[in-house]
Design an enzyme around this catalytic site. Structure first.
Site, PDB file in Angstrom:
ATOM      1  N   ALA A 201      -3.936  -5.364  -4.237  1.00 29.28           N
ATOM      2  CA  ALA A 201      -4.779  -6.496  -3.839  1.00 29.28           C
ATOM      3  C   ALA A 201      -3.952  -7.763  -3.700  1.00 29.28           C
ATOM      4  O   ALA A 201      -3.688  -8.466  -4.667  1.00 29.28           O
ATOM      5  CB  ALA A 201      -5.888  -6.710  -4.865  1.00 29.28           C
ATOM      6  N   ILE A 202      -3.510  -8.040  -2.450  1.00 33.25           N
ATOM      7  CA  ILE A 202      -2.827  -9.309  -2.192  1.00 33.25           C
ATOM      8  C   ILE A 202      -3.548 -10.112  -1.111  1.00 33.25           C
ATOM      9  O   ILE A 202      -3.045 -11.129  -0.646  1.00 33.25           O
ATOM     10  CB  ILE A 202      -1.354  -9.096  -1.784  1.00 33.25           C
ATOM     11  CG1 ILE A 202      -1.259  -8.388  -0.421  1.00 33.25           C
ATOM     12  CG2 ILE A 202      -0.589  -8.332  -2.832  1.00 33.25           C
ATOM     13  CD1 ILE A 202       0.120  -8.436   0.173  1.00 33.25           C
TER      14      ILE A 202
ATOM     15  N   CYS B  92       0.828  -1.201   0.000  1.00 30.68           N
ATOM     16  CA  CYS B  92       0.000   0.000   0.000  1.00 30.68           C
ATOM     17  C   CYS B  92       0.860   1.247   0.000  1.00 30.68           C
ATOM     18  O   CYS B  92       2.071   1.203   0.224  1.00 30.68           O
ATOM     19  CB  CYS B  92      -0.903   0.042   1.234  1.00 30.68           C
ATOM     20  SG  CYS B  92      -2.015  -1.357   1.403  1.00 30.68           S
TER      21      CYS B  92
ATOM     22  N   GLY C 229       1.173  -2.121   5.453  1.00 34.32           N
ATOM     23  CA  GLY C 229       1.979  -3.150   6.096  1.00 34.32           C
ATOM     24  C   GLY C 229       1.283  -4.484   6.202  1.00 34.32           C
ATOM     25  O   GLY C 229       0.292  -4.758   5.500  1.00 34.32           O
ATOM     26  N   GLU C 230       1.800  -5.306   7.091  1.00 31.29           N
ATOM     27  CA  GLU C 230       1.269  -6.647   7.311  1.00 31.29           C
ATOM     28  C   GLU C 230       1.528  -7.037   8.756  1.00 31.29           C
ATOM     29  O   GLU C 230       2.668  -6.999   9.225  1.00 31.29           O
ATOM     30  CB  GLU C 230       1.961  -7.640   6.372  1.00 31.29           C
ATOM     31  CG  GLU C 230       1.310  -8.997   6.294  1.00 31.29           C
ATOM     32  CD  GLU C 230       0.062  -9.019   5.418  1.00 31.29           C
ATOM     33  OE1 GLU C 230      -0.789  -9.898   5.636  1.00 31.29           O
ATOM     34  OE2 GLU C 230      -0.048  -8.156   4.524  1.00 31.29           O
TER      35      GLU C 230
END
Length: 637
Positions: free
Chosen positions: A52-53, A2, A77-78
């Protein structure tokens, strides 16, 4: 993943900048080409771009506002443990409208404030607006995996994932000559500085609170480095290996969790090979990617990567890059840099990411292992320099010979001579000065000479000394040994070179790059280990190689560090020659009024002569800066 950007206006004049938010968001489109969102309320405006993951059911459209309407977040982030955190919040009575890590971060912040940061496992940069308090909370992950830049004046606070967004928001385009001076030594600009005056990078492990027109900067995470504790480690070497095996497997498993297929970069080195070995046990037909240079075998490690791919039966892709291929990718790479960044391997990472991004959206990498376990050649050199051995004295005594022999990074013998000369020069210096010499590509005197005389006092000053001192503080606190160097590398090289490179080049191609070696639990453990567990007289990354020896092909075990480089000299002398002539031309340098025309001309002439192998990186640094400057100062308003 992002891109995020935003405006927090303090005055009516500052609020006028909010009209530029859509342009700033568009500048980050490569980071999030699949969706965009904007939030505007009174004097705050936030924007988000999404790649889009993840599955639609786990998405919180951003900017995301909680059910009360008080808090709004933009996040990049994740978070790998978000489901566990969500379960704990639900048990405390918190309700969720999505199944996303975005909403988990927001609800955790509402419950715990800044303390929530230490609960997060993963990488992130986010901003949360509190409408009731009229405040903004901005935070960055522990090690700087995700970028966050900001600017403040009397009218407004601006932030963004990349400098390009802040430029669209109208930050002053005034060069920071101290930053340029550091760039001409290092090939990158260390945080918190940027190439523009007034624009800062939020340091890793820091957060900001913007309230009442003021910005408060706080450090929420510090690298767990204590030499005294490391030297009194109580675990046996076998126990240390077992602990490392557990932590790295755990980190790999967490980073394999994704709604889309996950692949892996495979360089042929120890670090990525171990990551692939662990990932391949969890993923059938794991997609792996390596890069090679068929025209320049000295730089090609694909045979070693192939051994690992065959051992673990991965679905392997070799990206073979000729000079023509490098040229076809160079403008995409350069356009992916929002400030000058001249680590030439970025061109290989860009090219590799471009191909990998056609098959997967997430890859694992081995970044961070060299800084944790003493993998660089300079780490062996430091150990040797501190030893005071006869061999060290001999190399120092023969420096007159090394200085007069051909030096280059492009062949085995010339590269060894180059290394011996740099070793001899550094071995005579105090540890902090030696560290800086071995971290840079040209010394201060040479870098300063490239600038016009009237700019030199703007570059070499008290600000420069203060910045340099902060970057080497690990070397002067605590009991000094090689772990001090690793601490400095973690804060300088990893945070400002390796991680920006993978983030920028990955995002330029819609690819998220995750490294298991950046798991904070593994990092804490690695910095608790004594030097003897990491390096000795026979090999580097000792514990890493010993702990995973059974995972590695025999040809890789104890194999010397090669380094991830491109055949830069060959490229600049062939396909890239026109770029050198254009961007280092007398005409451009004269019109620009930044560099000394005679010095750049001399550099250009040296590159066309027998000294080309010793000045290739200096030429590349100037070329990259010139391209950025032209796009930033001569394009648009």
């Amino acid at each position: 993943m992002c891109g995020i950007t935003g405006v927090f206006a303090f005055t009516e004049k500052g609020a006028e900048v909010m009209d530029r938010l859509k342009q700033a968001s568009y500048a980050l489109k490569h980071r999030g080409p699949d969706a965009a969102g904007v939030f505007v309320q009174q004097r705050v405006a936030l924007a988000h771009r999404r790649l889009a993951i993840i599955a639609p059911e786990t998405i919180a459209n951003q900017p995301f506002t909680d059910q009360t309407g008080r808090y709004t977040i933009v996040y990049n982030g994740e978070i790998f443990n978000y489901k566990a955190l969500q379960a704990k919040l639900i048990a405390k009575g918190v309700s969720f409208s999505t199944n996303s890590d975005t909403e988990v971060i927001l609800q955790l912040f509402i419950k715990e404030g800044q303390k929530c940061l230490k609960r997060l496992h993963g990488f992130f940069a986010f901003a949360i607006y509190d409408a009731a308090e009229q405040s903004l909370f901005v935070a960055r992950d522990r090690y700087g995996e995700k970028p966050l830049l900001y600017y403040k004046d009397s009218d407004k606070f601006l932030f963004g994932s990349e400098l390009s967004a802040l430029i669209e928001l109208g930050v002053p385009r005034e060069l920071d000559y101290t930053s340029l001076f550091q760039y001409l030594q290092l090939t990158y600009i260390p945080a918190p500085a940027t190439i523009l005056k007034g624009v800062k990078k939020l340091l890793p492990g820091h957060f900001l609170i913007i309230r009442n027109n003021k910005v408060h900067d706080s450090n929420w995470y510090k690298l767990p480095f204590d030499n005294n504790k490391a030297n009194s480690q109580t675990l046996t070497y076998k126990q240390q290996q077992a602990r490392l095996q557990h932590l790295l497997q755990q980190a790999v498993n967490e980073r394999l969790v994704s709604d889309v297929p996950v692949g892996a970069f495979l360089s042929g080195g120890i670090d990525s090979s171990i990551v692939v070995s662990l990932a391949a046990e969890q993923v059938i037909d794991l997609k792996t990617f390596s890069v090679g240079f068929p025209e320049q075998p000295f730089f090609d490690e694909t045979p070693y990567a192939r051994l690992v791919a065959q051992k673990y039966k991965t679905d392997h892709t070799e990206v073979k890059l000729t000079n023509h291929d490098l040229y076809s990718n160079i403008f995409g790479m350069l356009d992916g840099l929002s400030e000058p960044f001249a680590d030439s391997s970025a061109l290989a990472v860009y090219s590799l990411s471009k191909q990998a991004g056609k098959q997967v959206k997430v890859v694992l990498s081995g970044d961070g292992a060299d800084e944790l376990f003493a993998g660089y050649n300079k780490h062996r050199a430091e150990l040797q320099a501190e030893s005071g051995s006869i061999a060290t004295s001999l190399v120092k005594g023969l420096d007159f010979l090394w200085e007069n022999l051909p030096q280059s990074r492009n062949s085995l013998i010339a590269n060894k001579v180059r290394q011996l000369h740099r070793f001899a020069a550094g071995a005579n210096l105090p540890a902090p000065d030696r560290y800086w010499l071995w971290a840079t590509w040209q010394n201060e005197e040479r870098a300063l000479s490239l600038l016009k005389p009237e700019h030199r006092n703007k570059a070499l000053n008290r600000l420069y000394t203060a910045r340099k001192s902060r970057l080497t503080e690990c070397l002067t606190r605590n009991q000094y040994d090689l772990n001090s160097v690793l601490c400095a590398d973690w804060q300088l090289v990893l945070a400002n070179d390796m991680l920006p490179k993978t983030d920028l080049m990955g995002m330029a191609n819609g690819l998220e790059i995750r490294s298991p070696f950046l798991d904070h639990r593994l990092v804490k453990f690695a910095f608790s280990l004594p030097v003897a567990s990491k390096i000795d007289s026979s090999y580097q990354k000792k514990i890493l190689q010993d702990a995973f020896q059974d995972k590695l092909p025999t040809e890789l075990y104890k194999r010397p560090k090669k380094g991830f480089e491109i055949p830069l000299l060959s490229f600049l002398q062939t396909e890239g020659a026109g770029l050198v002539d254009k961007y280092l031309s007398d005409e451009m340098v004269e019109d620009q009024q930044i560099f000394d025309v005679a010095q750049i001309r001399s550099l250009r002439q040296a590159f066309k002569g027998s000294a080309a192998g010793t000045v290739q990186t200096q030429v590349w640094m100037v070329l990259v800066f010139q391209y950025w400057w032209k796009n930033t100062f001569l394009s648009g308003s």
